[in-house]
Design an enzyme around this catalytic site. Structure first.
Site, PDB file in Angstrom:
ATOM      1  CG  ASP A  97      -2.104  -0.979   1.309  1.00  0.00           C
ATOM      2  OD1 ASP A  97      -2.419  -1.587   0.181  1.00  0.00           O
ATOM      3  OD2 ASP A  97      -1.873  -1.479   2.042  1.00  0.00           O
ATOM      4  NE  ARG A 143      -4.586  -1.116  -4.013  1.00  0.00           N
ATOM      5  CZ  ARG A 143      -3.694  -2.079  -2.315  1.00  0.00           C
ATOM      6  NH1 ARG A 143      -3.785  -0.898  -1.923  1.00  0.00           N
ATOM      7  NH2 ARG A 143      -3.940  -2.920  -2.582  1.00  0.00           N
TER       8      ARG A 143
HETATM    9  C1  LIG Z   1      -8.579  -1.600  -2.663  1.00  0.00           C
HETATM   10  C2  LIG Z   1      -8.503  -0.175  -2.599  1.00  0.00           C
HETATM   11  C3  LIG Z   1      -7.052  -0.434  -1.667  1.00  0.00           C
HETATM   12  C4  LIG Z   1      -6.762   1.308  -1.967  1.00  0.00           C
HETATM   13  N1  LIG Z   1      -5.540   1.310  -1.819  1.00  0.00           N
HETATM   14  C5  LIG Z   1      -4.881   3.090  -0.308  1.00  0.00           C
HETATM   15  C6  LIG Z   1      -3.404   2.921  -1.094  1.00  0.00           C
HETATM   16  O1  LIG Z   1      -2.751   1.908  -0.754  1.00  0.00           O
HETATM   17  N2  LIG Z   1      -3.357   4.323   0.025  1.00  0.00           N
HETATM   18  C7  LIG Z   1      -4.038   5.506  -0.089  1.00  0.00           C
HETATM   19  O2  LIG Z   1      -3.460   6.918   0.170  1.00  0.00           O
HETATM   20  N3  LIG Z   1      -5.585   4.933  -0.572  1.00  0.00           N
HETATM   21  C8  LIG Z   1      -5.500   3.974  -1.056  1.00  0.00           C
HETATM   22  N4  LIG Z   1      -7.080   3.605  -1.003  1.00  0.00           N
HETATM   23  C9  LIG Z   1      -8.049   4.864  -0.541  1.00  0.00           C
HETATM   24  C10 LIG Z   1      -7.990   5.607  -2.104  1.00  0.00           C
HETATM   25  O3  LIG Z   1      -7.600   6.360  -1.863  1.00  0.00           O
HETATM   26  C11 LIG Z   1      -9.526   6.397  -1.557  1.00  0.00           C
HETATM   27  O4  LIG Z   1      -9.266   7.847  -0.021  1.00  0.00           O
HETATM   28  C12 LIG Z   1     -11.208   6.478  -1.465  1.00  0.00           C
HETATM   29  O5  LIG Z   1     -11.136   4.800  -2.009  1.00  0.00           O
HETATM   30  C13 LIG Z   1     -11.953   6.932  -2.117  1.00  0.00           C
HETATM   31  O6  LIG Z   1     -11.694   7.872  -3.061  1.00  0.00           O
HETATM   32  P1  LIG Z   1     -12.672   6.407  -4.608  1.00  0.00           P
HETATM   33  O7  LIG Z   1     -11.563   6.397  -5.937  1.00  0.00           O
HETATM   34  O8  LIG Z   1     -13.888   5.768  -4.147  1.00  0.00           O
HETATM   35  O9  LIG Z   1     -13.412   8.515  -5.130  1.00  0.00           O
HETATM   36  P2  LIG Z   1     -14.180   9.416  -4.082  1.00  0.00           P
HETATM   37  O10 LIG Z   1     -14.969  10.471  -5.156  1.00  0.00           O
HETATM   38  O11 LIG Z   1     -14.338   9.380  -3.089  1.00  0.00           O
HETATM   39  O12 LIG Z   1     -15.886   8.360  -4.095  1.00  0.00           O
HETATM   40  C14 LIG Z   1     -16.433   7.962  -5.017  1.00  0.00           C
HETATM   41  C15 LIG Z   1     -17.818   7.595  -4.385  1.00  0.00           C
HETATM   42  O13 LIG Z   1     -17.566   6.121  -3.881  1.00  0.00           O
HETATM   43  C16 LIG Z   1     -18.036   6.085  -3.134  1.00  0.00           C
HETATM   44  N5  LIG Z   1     -17.458   6.165  -1.345  1.00  0.00           N
HETATM   45  C17 LIG Z   1     -16.170   6.798  -1.349  1.00  0.00           C
HETATM   46  N6  LIG Z   1     -15.451   6.603  -0.742  1.00  0.00           N
HETATM   47  C18 LIG Z   1     -16.739   5.883   0.421  1.00  0.00           C
HETATM   48  C19 LIG Z   1     -16.367   5.965   2.235  1.00  0.00           C
HETATM   49  N7  LIG Z   1     -15.380   5.916   2.428  1.00  0.00           N
HETATM   50  N8  LIG Z   1     -17.883   5.009   2.528  1.00  0.00           N
HETATM   51  C20 LIG Z   1     -18.900   4.978   2.038  1.00  0.00           C
HETATM   52  N9  LIG Z   1     -18.568   5.169   0.396  1.00  0.00           N
HETATM   53  C21 LIG Z   1     -18.046   5.874  -0.078  1.00  0.00           C
HETATM   54  C22 LIG Z   1     -19.521   7.535  -2.714  1.00  0.00           C
HETATM   55  O14 LIG Z   1     -20.159   6.509  -3.251  1.00  0.00           O
HETATM   56  C23 LIG Z   1     -18.468   8.063  -3.153  1.00  0.00           C
HETATM   57  O15 LIG Z   1     -19.334   9.510  -4.056  1.00  0.00           O
HETATM   58  C24 LIG Z   1      -7.577   2.394  -1.529  1.00  0.00           C
HETATM   59  C25 LIG Z   1      -8.918   2.291  -2.576  1.00  0.00           C
HETATM   60  C26 LIG Z   1      -9.016   0.897  -2.529  1.00  0.00           C
HETATM   61  C27 LIG Z   1     -10.844   0.644  -2.800  1.00  0.00           C
END
Ligand SMILES: Cc1cc2nc3c(=O)[nH]c(=O)nc-3n(C[C@H](O)[C@H](O)[C@H](O)COP(=O)(O)OP(=O)(O)OC[C@H]3O[C@@H](n4cnc5c(N)ncnc54)[C@H](O)[C@@H]3O)c2cc1C
Length: 290
Positions: A112, A162
């Site tokens: 990560d 990723r």
């Molecule tokens: C498999 C995976 C691995 C990840 N690994 C890392 C990593 O190594 N380092 C890192 O910094 N980040 C990591 N993340 C987190 C990522 O950076 C985002 O903070 C997180 O995915 C929310 O952003 P989004 O891309 O879903 O978009 P957003 O624009 O934030 O959300 C899009 C939609 O997704 C839904 N959603 C998003 N977050 C939430 C929530 N918390 N609760 C409920 N609904 C939500 C909502 O419907 C929202 O409208 C990871 C995420 C995933 C999916």
């Protein structure tokens, strides 16, 4: 918070449970639905070499149990959990133990990405160790201004990478403060990681997001470029947008869900609350009701 039943219930929305068996139970259910899993043992910024070694041991157990139960699952871990704050040598030794076991059983080990204080050290260690452990995978964050350059370097390496938006609080000098810029950076990342030259070098991208427009873009870009469905995957977090799983699978797309478990859920849980104000409102309503 740990003692309030309402708080515990809400944490369980994002965390499989306290034990490895909880995470593997969720992974088995996901596998039955055609979805792969990534298992995360919660923890970060450990302060002693013993804790760092224990974290690596926990991941060895994760790999053993995945193999024993024949699950389609891999570990996804944080370098500060394996002791990065205690020095690179400690962290490296722990990561090598996990990577070697993963390599022997044919499992990817996904590293990560944490806050920008660790970006260089994480990518450096990843790139050095990947020469020996071809099963190592890394992460880049679309919100960082540097990410376009990191992506080019990783394409040169034929990396397994990723792409996520990024979950930490970062200053505007190094990260885009505006969500629109982050989304645009993510879209550019999709285009680069699925481009013909990236594919020719063996890049395997994982697009980690719940953003439907970006998921769709990944799908359309792959289709337009003739990228086969097994040359990339979509990734989501346990407890978020479960409703998207079935349609994505029905469209023939590879999907992996990251399933966290463990007692040390505070940092992870807070990041999930912080990225969506509606979660915070819901959380406080539950607490008041509880
Ligand atoms: C498999 C995976 C691995 C990840 N690994 C890392 C990593 O190594 N380092 C890192 O910094 N980040 C990591 N993340 C987190 C990522 O950076 C985002 O903070 C997180 O995915 C929310 O952003 P989004 O891309 O879903 O978009 P957003 O624009 O934030 O959300 C899009 C939609 O997704 C839904 N959603 C998003 N977050 C939430 C929530 N918390 N609760 C409920 N609904 C939500 C909502 O419907 C929202 O409208 C990871 C995420 C995933 C999916």
């Amino acid at each position: 918070m740990d003692r309030l039943p309402a708080a515990r219930r809400f944490v369980r929305r994002f965390v499989a449970g306290p034990g490895l068996a909880d995470a593997l139970g969720v992974a088995a259910r996901l596998n039955a639905e055609g979805v792969d899993a990534a298992v995360t043992h919660l923890g970060e910024n450990v302060e002693t070499t013993e804790d760092a070694a224990r974290a690596a041991d926990a991941y060895l157990e994760v790999l053993d149990e995945i193999a024993r139960r024949r699950l389609r699952a891999i570990p996804s871990l944080k370098l500060t959990h394996l002791g990065l704050d205690l020095g690179e040598a400690t962290c490296r030794a722990n990561l090598e133990r996990v990577a070697a076991k993963g390599l022997a059983s044919g499992a990817l080990v996904w590293v990560d990405m944490e806050s920008s204080a660790y970006t260089d050290r994480t990518l450096d260690l990843y790139r050095r160790l990947r020469r020996t452990y071809s099963n190592l995978a890394c992460v880049v964050q679309a919100y960082l201004r540097r990410t376009a350059q990191d992506i080019e370097r990783l394409i040169g390496d034929g990396a397994t990478v990723r792409l996520c938006k990024g979950a930490y609080r970062e200053p505007a000098e190094i990260a885009f403060p505006d969500k629109r810029d982050v989304d645009a950076s993510y879209a550019r990342g999709i285009d680069r990681l699925l481009a013909a030259d990236a594919m020719a070098r063996g890049v395997y991208p994982g697009f980690a997001t719940h953003d439907e427009r970006l998921l769709d873009r990944a799908r359309q870009t792959a289709r337009a470029g003739g990228v086969a469905a097994d040359r990339f995957e979509l990734q989501m977090l346990y407890g978020i947008r479960h409703d998207l799983h079935a349609p994505l699978r029905a469209a023939g797309l590879r999907l992996r869900v990251l399933v966290p478990y463990g007692e040390d859920w505070y940092g992870y849980f807070m990041r999930r609350l912080a990225e969506r104000p509606a979660n915070l409102a819901f959380f406080f309503r539950q607490l008041l009701r509880g």
